[in-house]
Design an enzyme around this catalytic site. Structure first.
Site, PDB file in Angstrom:
ATOM      1  N   SER A   1       0.800  -1.187  -0.055  1.00  0.00           N
ATOM      2  CA  SER A   1      -0.162  -0.093   0.065  1.00  0.00           C
ATOM      3  C   SER A   1       0.994   1.366  -0.045  1.00  0.00           C
ATOM      4  CB  SER A   1      -0.965  -0.019   1.394  1.00  0.00           C
ATOM      5  OG  SER A   1      -1.656   1.081   1.166  1.00  0.00           O
TER       6      SER A   1
ATOM      7  N   LYS B   1      -1.018  -0.891  -4.547  1.00  0.00           N
ATOM      8  CA  LYS B   1      -2.103  -0.124  -4.212  1.00  0.00           C
ATOM      9  C   LYS B   1      -1.781   1.171  -3.968  1.00  0.00           C
ATOM     10  CE  LYS B   1      -4.683   0.031   0.439  1.00  0.00           C
ATOM     11  NZ  LYS B   1      -5.580  -0.891   1.159  1.00  0.00           N
TER      12      LYS B   1
ATOM     13  N   LYS C   1      -2.827   4.873  -2.374  1.00  0.00           N
ATOM     14  CA  LYS C   1      -4.029   5.791  -1.515  1.00  0.00           C
ATOM     15  C   LYS C   1      -4.273   6.818  -2.694  1.00  0.00           C
ATOM     16  CE  LYS C   1      -4.085   3.473   2.367  1.00  0.00           C
ATOM     17  NZ  LYS C   1      -5.155   3.020   2.937  1.00  0.00           N
TER      18      LYS C   1
ATOM     19  N   ASP D   1      -7.041   2.903  -3.030  1.00  0.00           N
ATOM     20  CA  ASP D   1      -7.886   3.058  -1.802  1.00  0.00           C
ATOM     21  C   ASP D   1      -8.336   4.252  -1.506  1.00  0.00           C
ATOM     22  OD1 ASP D   1      -8.914   2.670   0.768  1.00  0.00           O
ATOM     23  OD2 ASP D   1      -7.123   1.555   1.419  1.00  0.00           O
TER      24      ASP D   1
ATOM     25  N   GLU E   1     -11.133   0.443  -3.740  1.00  0.00           N
ATOM     26  CA  GLU E   1     -11.330   0.211  -2.286  1.00  0.00           C
ATOM     27  C   GLU E   1     -12.026   1.355  -1.654  1.00  0.00           C
ATOM     28  OE1 GLU E   1      -7.755  -1.193  -0.177  1.00  0.00           O
ATOM     29  OE2 GLU E   1      -8.878  -1.057   1.760  1.00  0.00           O
TER      30      GLU E   1
ATOM     31  N   ASP F   1     -13.656  -1.972   2.616  1.00  0.00           N
ATOM     32  CA  ASP F   1     -12.864  -2.169   3.679  1.00  0.00           C
ATOM     33  C   ASP F   1     -13.709  -1.542   4.779  1.00  0.00           C
ATOM     34  OD1 ASP F   1     -10.968  -1.827   5.782  1.00  0.00           O
ATOM     35  OD2 ASP F   1      -9.492  -0.497   4.604  1.00  0.00           O
TER      36      ASP F   1
ATOM     37  N   LYS G   1     -10.172  -7.551   7.470  1.00  0.00           N
ATOM     38  CA  LYS G   1      -8.893  -7.196   8.423  1.00  0.00           C
ATOM     39  C   LYS G   1      -9.721  -7.760   9.554  1.00  0.00           C
ATOM     40  CE  LYS G   1      -7.432  -2.510   6.556  1.00  0.00           C
ATOM     41  NZ  LYS G   1      -7.730  -1.061   6.629  1.00  0.00           N
TER      42      LYS G   1
ATOM     43  N   GLY H   1      -4.318  -4.680   5.916  1.00  0.00           N
ATOM     44  CA  GLY H   1      -3.286  -4.333   6.790  1.00  0.00           C
ATOM     45  C   GLY H   1      -3.532  -3.314   7.735  1.00  0.00           C
TER      46      GLY H   1
HETATM   47  O1  OSB Z   1      -7.279   1.299   4.230  1.00  0.00           O
HETATM   48  O2  OSB Z   1      -6.304  -0.386   4.155  1.00  0.00           O
HETATM   49  C1  OSB Z   1      -6.287   0.832   4.911  1.00  0.00           C
HETATM   50  C2  OSB Z   1      -3.090   2.142   6.396  1.00  0.00           C
HETATM   51  C3  OSB Z   1      -3.797   2.784   7.410  1.00  0.00           C
HETATM   52  C4  OSB Z   1      -5.206   2.939   7.505  1.00  0.00           C
HETATM   53  C5  OSB Z   1      -5.988   2.408   6.672  1.00  0.00           C
HETATM   54  C6  OSB Z   1      -5.353   1.424   5.556  1.00  0.00           C
HETATM   55  C7  OSB Z   1      -3.973   1.294   5.379  1.00  0.00           C
HETATM   56  C8  OSB Z   1      -3.363   0.566   4.504  1.00  0.00           C
HETATM   57  C9  OSB Z   1      -2.050   0.061   5.001  1.00  0.00           C
HETATM   58  O3  OSB Z   1      -3.653   0.698   3.473  1.00  0.00           O
HETATM   59  C10 OSB Z   1      -2.084  -1.628   4.663  1.00  0.00           C
HETATM   60  C11 OSB Z   1      -0.694  -1.825   5.311  1.00  0.00           C
HETATM   61  O4  OSB Z   1       0.277  -1.891   4.682  1.00  0.00           O
HETATM   62  O5  OSB Z   1      -0.808  -2.304   6.476  1.00  0.00           O
HETATM   63 MG    MG Z   2      -8.562   0.447   3.026  1.00  0.00          MG
END
Ligand code: OSB
Ligand code: MG
Length: 366
Positions: A135, A161, A163, A188, A213, A238, A262, A290
């Site tokens: 991510s 992925k 953001k 995401d 996402e 999510d 998750k 994650g």
């Molecule tokens: O939405 O998945 C998410 C990190 C912080 C808050 C929300 C998210 C995330 C990630 C990181 O996308 C996922 C990871 O590498 O653990």
């Molecule tokens: Mg997410």
């Protein structure tokens, strides 16, 4: 098993680089660990809540407080506690899935260590290793984003992925697609858009993303269902998926065709497995999300991600993507995969020096 003692340990782990999402920027992880002693063995649980309530209403201090004041008294009063009974025992406490998940994880770890059984075996893992994605946080400058993605691809990650948020979306995706060609790519939004952004989000369709996402607020199931009629890119949820029941409903309503699982968000690994099963029955692929876990949470996530319907690479990245020093032996990428631990319980244990180095406080409850 009889819970003999529970230690609530707080650690502060610096991240190798700030991680920016639409909901805010993380510079470190402020983690609560639940350490139980039961039947003479230890068990470890990791609470995935962040220090600030920006992803979920839960946050580390709140989880710590509700576990200490409202959950542990219920559990310590039991003569026997089995992991599968934890959520039931905790029903007088409304909500707080991440706190409950951490407690259940610790008790499950202890129970499996007694039985000499691994998390993967218990959950139903069918693969010895899992494909890993990464991510990538929002970058102010596209050149910097491309340099970060290039590094992760060189590391061997099988999917990227990005953001996104308004102002950092279509052009960022275009730049990554143009620079790196036919990679597995997804985005995401962490709830950064509204229903009126549907046409704008449809501009992402030309980039053949695996999924988008959580574009809309977590309560807006209907909005996601309407959006799914306008955009061609599959919608993955999510934040909205808080239980197996929520997953069932979101799928039935057409709000998503892929689910991010998750365990913390759904109240534990047992419920996470039920989410997996509900999705599998409906031919909805899942992948493991994650929360920038330490190696403890990562061990459990990698075990979960080895279940059969986890058909997309997860956000189960190597320890080094997050931390210069993890609190267990680091998870290291091997050909874009992480091996599922095979030892009893989580199959990993804290390294005492690293644990002490990052510990901020320890509280003993019995
Ligand atoms: O939405 O998945 C998410 C990190 C912080 C808050 C929300 C998210 C995330 C990630 C990181 O996308 C996922 C990871 O590498 O653990
Ligand atoms: Mg997410």
């Amino acid at each position: 098993m009889k819970l003999e003692q529970v230690e609530l340990r707080r650690i502060h782990l610096p991240l190798v680089a700030p991680f920016r999402a639409s909901i805010g920027t993380l510079h470190h992880r402020d983690v609560l660990l639940v350490h139980v002693i039961a039947d003479g063995v230890e068990g470890w649980g990791e609470c995935v809540a962040f220090g600030e309530p920006f992803y979920s209403y839960e946050y580390t201090d709140g989880a710590h407080d509700v576990i200490r004041r409202h959950m542990l008294p219920l559990l310590l009063a039991q003569r026997e506690v089995r992991a599968e009974d934890v959520i039931g025992i905790l029903t007088p406490v409304r909500g707080h899935p991440m706190a409950k998940a951490a407690v259940e994880m610790a008790i499950l770890d202890a129970e499996l260590r007694v039985d000499g059984r691994s998390f993967g075996d218990f959950l139903g893992a069918t693969r010895p290793a899992v494909d890993c994605g990464v991510s990538v946080g929002i970058h102010e400058r596209v050149e910097d984003l491309l340099r970060t993605v290039e590094g992760y691809l060189a590391d061997g990650y099988k999917r990227i992925k990005l953001k996104i948020e308004p102002g950092h979306d279509v052009e960022d995706v275009r730049a990554v697609r143009e620079a790196f060609g036919d990679i597995l790519l997804q985005v995401d939004a962490n709830t950064a858009y509204t229903r009126t952004d549907a046409q704008h989000l449809a501009e992402l369709d030309e980039f053949d993303l695996l999924l988008i996402e959580q574009p809309l607020p977590e309560e807006d199931i209907r909005g996601h269902a309407e959006l799914a009629q306008v955009v061609r890119t599959p919608i993955c949820l999510d934040e909205s998926i808080t239980s197996a029941k929520a997953a069932e409903d979101a799928i039935a309503l057409g709000a998503c065709s892929i689910v991010n699982i998750k365990a913390g968000r759904v109240g534990g690994y047992l419920e996470a497995r039920r989410v997996h099963d509900v999705c599998a029955e409906r031919n909805v692929p899942v992948w493991c999300g994650g929360m920038l876990e330490t190696g403890l949470g990562r061990a459990a996530n990698v075990a979960l991600a080895a279940l059969p319907n986890f058909t997309l690479p997860g956000d189960t990245s190597a320890s080094g993507r997050y931390y210069a020093q993890d609190i267990v032996e680091p998870f290291v990428l091997d050909g874009g995969t992480l091996a599922v631990p095979t030892g009893p319980g989580l199959g990993v244990s804290p390294l005492s020096d690293a644990l002490e180095q990052f510990t901020v406080s320890v509280e003993l409850c019995r």
